[in-house]
Design a protein around this motif. Structure first.
Motif, mmCIF file in Angstrom:
data_model
loop_
_atom_site.group_PDB
_atom_site.id
_atom_site.type_symbol
_atom_site.label_atom_id
_atom_site.label_comp_id
_atom_site.label_asym_id
_atom_site.label_seq_id
_atom_site.Cartn_x
_atom_site.Cartn_y
_atom_site.Cartn_z
ATOM 1 N N LYS A 1 -42.747 12.030 101.294
ATOM 2 C CA LYS A 1 -44.260 12.360 100.497
ATOM 3 C C LYS A 1 -44.289 13.089 100.894
ATOM 4 N N ASP A 2 -44.430 13.642 101.044
ATOM 5 C CA ASP A 2 -44.824 15.263 101.039
ATOM 6 C C ASP A 2 -43.772 15.937 100.555
ATOM 7 N N LYS A 3 -42.890 15.772 100.862
ATOM 8 C CA LYS A 3 -41.355 16.471 99.651
ATOM 9 C C LYS A 3 -41.859 16.342 98.252
ATOM 10 N N LEU A 4 -41.834 14.908 97.858
ATOM 11 C CA LEU A 4 -42.192 14.419 96.388
ATOM 12 C C LEU A 4 -43.448 15.247 95.886
ATOM 13 N N LYS A 5 -44.502 15.093 97.513
ATOM 14 C CA LYS A 5 -46.089 15.287 96.618
ATOM 15 C C LYS A 5 -46.016 17.256 95.710
ATOM 16 N N ASP A 6 -44.767 18.263 96.333
ATOM 17 C CA ASP A 6 -44.361 19.254 96.344
ATOM 18 C C ASP A 6 -43.759 19.936 94.652
ATOM 19 N N SER A 7 -43.025 18.595 94.887
ATOM 20 C CA SER A 7 -41.995 19.233 93.717
ATOM 21 C C SER A 7 -42.845 18.298 92.809
ATOM 22 N N VAL A 8 -43.464 17.751 93.174
ATOM 23 C CA VAL A 8 -44.091 17.635 91.180
ATOM 24 C C VAL A 8 -44.985 18.362 90.201
ATOM 25 N N LEU A 9 -44.827 18.535 89.322
ATOM 26 C CA LEU A 9 -45.118 19.875 88.573
ATOM 27 C C LEU A 9 -46.353 18.936 87.936
ATOM 28 N N PRO A 10 -47.986 20.188 87.994
ATOM 29 C CA PRO A 10 -48.820 19.187 88.031
ATOM 30 C C PRO A 10 -49.002 19.720 85.902
ATOM 31 N N ILE A 11 -50.237 18.599 85.628
ATOM 32 C CA ILE A 11 -50.484 18.328 84.739
ATOM 33 C C ILE A 11 -51.392 18.389 83.876
ATOM 34 N N ILE A 12 -51.514 18.998 83.344
ATOM 35 C CA ILE A 12 -53.002 19.901 82.634
ATOM 36 C C ILE A 12 -53.402 19.449 81.042
ATOM 37 N N ASP A 13 -54.396 19.102 81.280
ATOM 38 C CA ASP A 13 -55.114 18.304 80.048
ATOM 39 C C ASP A 13 -56.011 19.752 79.569
ATOM 40 N N ILE A 14 -54.836 19.593 78.067
ATOM 41 C CA ILE A 14 -56.174 21.392 77.642
ATOM 42 C C ILE A 14 -56.959 21.081 76.158
ATOM 43 N N THR A 15 -57.018 19.268 76.003
ATOM 44 C CA THR A 15 -58.013 18.646 75.017
ATOM 45 C C THR A 15 -59.544 18.920 75.412
ATOM 46 N N GLY A 16 -60.145 19.841 74.359
ATOM 47 C CA GLY A 16 -61.412 20.336 74.702
ATOM 48 C C GLY A 16 -61.211 21.729 74.988
ATOM 49 N N TYR A 17 -60.158 22.527 74.766
ATOM 50 C CA TYR A 17 -61.086 23.525 75.303
ATOM 51 C C TYR A 17 -60.893 24.563 74.876
ATOM 52 N N ALA A 18 -61.121 24.041 72.819
ATOM 53 C CA ALA A 18 -61.111 24.762 71.972
ATOM 54 C C ALA A 18 -62.884 24.676 72.070
ATOM 55 N N THR A 19 -63.289 24.129 72.375
ATOM 56 C CA THR A 19 -65.350 23.957 72.100
ATOM 57 C C THR A 19 -65.568 24.982 73.069
ATOM 58 N N ALA A 20 -66.860 25.564 72.687
ATOM 59 C CA ALA A 20 -67.618 25.762 73.403
ATOM 60 C C ALA A 20 -68.797 25.783 74.462
ATOM 61 N N ASP A 21 -67.925 25.376 74.952
ATOM 62 C CA ASP A 21 -68.089 24.503 76.804
ATOM 63 C C ASP A 21 -67.076 25.440 77.523
ATOM 64 N N LEU A 22 -68.450 26.549 77.943
ATOM 65 C CA LEU A 22 -67.783 27.708 79.092
ATOM 66 C C LEU A 22 -67.193 27.033 80.265
#
Length: 55
Positions: free
Chosen positions: A4-25
């Protein structure tokens, strides 16, 4: 047997950028930190965006 440690290290992170264009710094800084961490740790990441279409 699956390591499981190797599997965890091989998974790419998924980053949700929904809302990035808001004025919320605070949100923008959190996303920037996630992207920086993903680049530092893996070198790659997957962008996810949710688009709502209202007609």
């Amino acid at each position: 047997m699956l390591n499981k440690d190797k599997l965890k290290d091989s998974v790419l992170p998924i980053i949700d950028i929904t809302g990035y264009a808001t004025a919320d710094l605070k949100l923008q800084k959190q996303l920037a930190c996630k992207i920086k961490q993903a680049c530092s740790d893996k070198g790659f990441f997957i962008l996810s965006v949710t688009v709502l279409m209202i007609s």
